[in-house]
Each structure stands twice: as structure tokens, then as C-alpha cells.
Write a protein that holds these residues in place. Sequence first.
Motif, PDB file in Angstrom:
ATOM      1  N   GLY A  28       0.789  -1.227   0.000  1.00 46.01           N
ATOM      2  CA  GLY A  28       0.000   0.000   0.000  1.00 46.01           C
ATOM      3  C   GLY A  28       0.818   1.272   0.000  1.00 46.01           C
ATOM      4  N   ALA A  29       2.102   1.203  -0.324  1.00 51.09           N
ATOM      5  CA  ALA A  29       2.996   2.357  -0.184  1.00 51.09           C
ATOM      6  C   ALA A  29       2.515   3.581  -0.949  1.00 51.09           C
ATOM      7  CB  ALA A  29       4.407   1.984  -0.632  1.00 51.09           C
ATOM      8  N   MET A  30       2.038   3.388  -2.176  1.00 49.30           N
ATOM      9  CA  MET A  30       1.526   4.503  -2.970  1.00 49.30           C
ATOM     10  C   MET A  30       0.074   4.249  -3.381  1.00 49.30           C
ATOM     11  SD  MET A  30       4.997   4.549  -3.256  1.00 49.30           S
ATOM     12  CE  MET A  30       5.615   3.718  -4.725  1.00 49.30           C
ATOM     13  N   TYR A  31      -0.654   3.544  -2.547  1.00 47.49           N
ATOM     14  CA  TYR A  31      -2.043   3.243  -2.861  1.00 47.49           C
ATOM     15  C   TYR A  31      -2.845   4.522  -3.094  1.00 47.49           C
ATOM     16  CZ  TYR A  31      -6.917   1.929  -2.126  1.00 47.49           C
ATOM     17  OH  TYR A  31      -8.272   1.764  -2.270  1.00 47.49           O
ATOM     18  N   ARG A  32      -3.553   4.553  -4.191  1.00 52.68           N
ATOM     19  CA  ARG A  32      -4.455   5.651  -4.563  1.00 52.68           C
ATOM     20  C   ARG A  32      -3.763   7.015  -4.655  1.00 52.68           C
ATOM     21  NH1 ARG A  32      -9.083   8.703  -2.821  1.00 52.68           N
ATOM     22  NH2 ARG A  32     -10.651   8.646  -4.461  1.00 52.68           N
ATOM     23  N   ASP A  47      -1.631   0.167  -6.194  1.00 54.05           N
ATOM     24  CA  ASP A  47      -3.047  -0.026  -6.491  1.00 54.05           C
ATOM     25  C   ASP A  47      -3.748   1.326  -6.648  1.00 54.05           C
ATOM     26  OD1 ASP A  47      -5.587  -1.020  -6.768  1.00 54.05           O
ATOM     27  OD2 ASP A  47      -5.707  -1.884  -4.751  1.00 54.05           O
ATOM     28  N   ALA A  48      -4.616   1.425  -7.643  1.00 50.99           N
ATOM     29  CA  ALA A  48      -5.453   2.613  -7.877  1.00 50.99           C
ATOM     30  C   ALA A  48      -4.661   3.864  -8.195  1.00 50.99           C
ATOM     31  CB  ALA A  48      -6.371   2.857  -6.679  1.00 50.99           C
ATOM     32  N   CYS A  49      -3.481   3.699  -8.796  1.00 49.92           N
ATOM     33  CA  CYS A  49      -2.764   4.857  -9.359  1.00 49.92           C
ATOM     34  C   CYS A  49      -3.346   5.079 -10.754  1.00 49.92           C
ATOM     35  CB  CYS A  49      -1.258   4.600  -9.388  1.00 49.92           C
ATOM     36  SG  CYS A  49      -0.509   4.565  -7.743  1.00 49.92           S
TER      37      CYS A  49
END
Length: 439
Positions: free
Chosen positions: A266-270, A292-294
Amino acid sequence: CFLHVHMTDAGTLEQMMGDKLNSVDSLIVDGPVNEQDLYTMWKASFKGRLECLDIKNAELEDSVIPDNAFFHIDEQLSEDSSYINCIRLRRIVFPDCVKRIGSAFSYAVKLENIELPSNLKVLGDYCFSDCVSLCQERIVFPEGFEEIGSMAFLSCRKLTGEIVLPSTIKTIKNGAFAQSRITKCNFPEGLEEIGSLAFYACRLKEVVLPNSCQRLPGDNHFCFNYDLESITLPEGIESIPPEFLRECISLKSLRIPDSVKQIGSGAMYRCIELTDLKMPKNLRVMWSNALDACLKLKEVSFPETMERLGSESCCDWQSVKRISCAAQVPPLCDESFSHQGWAPFGDYTSDSGRRTRQDTPVYVPTGTSEAYRNAKGWDYFENFIETDFTGIDGLDIQDSDRKGILYDLEGRIVKAPIDNHIYVRDGRKFIYRKGMVNY
């Protein structure tokens, strides 16, 4: 009611204040002061009317304001434990001799302004936590200062200005500024550690971490900074912590050093505004939901060192035009625990919403397309294109129609490009695809 007390013996403040203890609203105390006297000051603010306190010329034992000096949970907590009764203190002037302030001012909800002592070295855990009225534009930490304790400014929601840190600071502990609203903070060379949740849900706009900052224990360090647009990570770090930049929804620029070997879950999630991301050359593992979600990512290039992709780490890349992976062996793909049968890139079924397009071109090393096509997780994709990654640095895969002379990798002009070969135009490398115009 104003009172100026000149102390000669520590421990006698209550006696010297006499019947003014509960009526004074402004107090100056000079001379020797101990914990008993600090308790008297607290009592004058909690049970009385004290709002302004000046102890600039007080002589404190060991040059310390001890833990709980102005917060006594056993006396401030209501009988049914449903709420905390708070002191009335709005302003305090500290002595310059103070070297440490302990967890002294928690729930001083009316405290509006502080000026840190010039010899201060440490702020203790929970020092100013839940000081919800603290609202000054700048808090300047003096040279010589070294450590901000855990939750020191937790939930200081009116703290919307700038934090100025000195060159001597070493540690910012867990949750130090969590849920404050600071918009600016410098990170000097010499800073060594930032703990979990240290800047959780702040309003920082730019972060440049120094190369000295090699310890990032825990998770969620800068997550939910909705205004954060740019962050530069320190050279030499090998791991990006879990949830590190989760839902930094304005993030456009992220510089990751090549030393990074793994990106946490989740480091750069969304990070929905992130369009370009250069993967580090030594990256090996990207854990679950890392990217995820980028939604606006356009191109992703995994290096030849890549070994593993976590579950749903690459889901919902709605704008991605192409993916490349230079690893000779297809990186292992973890299955999702929450969505059975999902690959790192999404659900195999075509009617799923949170997914990367299955017809996205995937560029792989020459001779490996069959291995990728049959590898669990990578078999999600339909379109594999083999290419030679040898010597490629900063590959730019594009469908551009830019004008310019086309060169091969040895610098020779090319008039008849070959499909899926690498060329250089306008100083950038790219993979030629059949049908490109104005090359």
C-alpha cells in the motif's frame, strides 16, 4: 488578577500565592521552582483562573519540565471516564535553561502559542498532544535540539503553518505531527529517523528527505497528505515502508533512489495524480496494493532485478498504455487474499471494474514471451512483445508523433525502422511500433 512571585525557596509557591491561588489569571514566577511548585501552577489553572504563565526567570530542577507537569489524568478525568476536564492555560513563557519538556501539556486545549527555549534538546512523548488551539504560523526549534517525541503535536488541528527544524535534529518519533495541519517542514541533513505516522494527515506540499535519513521504521509516515505534490526519498534507503504515501491524492512527483529493493504494501495506494514513475534499478519486490489505484500512471517499467509482485499491487491502472519487465524470469505473482483468483493486475474476468486492461502491451526480454504468457499472474495479459533490453537505461516506450531524426543505438540515422526495435529520437529512447507516424 495579576501576580508576580519572587521565589527564594523551592516548594513554597502555593504558600506565597495564598488566597490568590484561585483568582489569579496572569502569573510571573522567578527563582527556584520544583515539581511541587509546578503542581501549584497547574492547580491555579485547573481549579482557578490562570491563563497566562511566565516562568522565564524561574530556576527549574535539572532544567526539565517533567512529565505530566500540567496534565494530571487522575484528577482531570471525569468520574464516568467519558471526558477530560482541561486547564485554562492560554500562554506560557519558558525559561531558556530548559533542556527537556516531558509529556507536560497534553489536553491543554486552550493553549494558543509557545516559544521553545533556546537550550531545548528534547520534546517528550505527547508533550503538546491535543492542544487543539495551538495556532501560530511558525514553530522554530533551536540549534542544539535533537528529538521530537511520539505524538508530541498529535491532533494540533489549528497548527497550519511552518515547522522549522535545526541542523542538529536526529529523530522525529511516531505520530509526532499526526493530524496537525502543518503545510511546510524542512528536513535537514543530519536527520536520521522518522517514525510511523509522523506526518499522518498533515497538509505538507513538498518533502525532500536528506540522505542521512536512513531509518523509516513502521508505516504510514506521510499518508493522507492530500496537498502533497512532490517528495524526494533519500539515496541509500533499501525499502519504502508500507502505506508510506497512501492516498496522497495530489502527488505528481516521486523520486525513488536506485538503492530501493522493495516497496511496501500500500505504499503509494491511490496516488491518483501520479502519471510518471521511474522504478529503481535494483527493485526486487513490490508488496500487496503498493501501486493499487494509481489511476493516471501511463507507463511502468520493471527492472531486470524484479522477483515478485504482491497481490493487487498493480490493480486499477486505468490509464497505463504499456508495461515492460526486463527480468529474464517472470516475477512471482502473489494471489489476492481478499479477492480470490485475482492477479496483481486485477480480476481475470472482463466485467470487473478495478483492473488494468488485459490487452495492455507488455514488453519482455527476447525469448521470454512464452514463459511470461504461461506464468501465473502474467497470464492475465494477452499481448506480449519481445524486445532487447541490453544496455537500455531510461527506456521511453511511446506512440508519439514527434518530429525529429531517428537513430539506432550506435548513432546511425535510420530511415526504415523495424517493428519492436529500440531507437533514439530527440535525445530519448523508445520502442518503435508499427504504424507510428512522423518518426
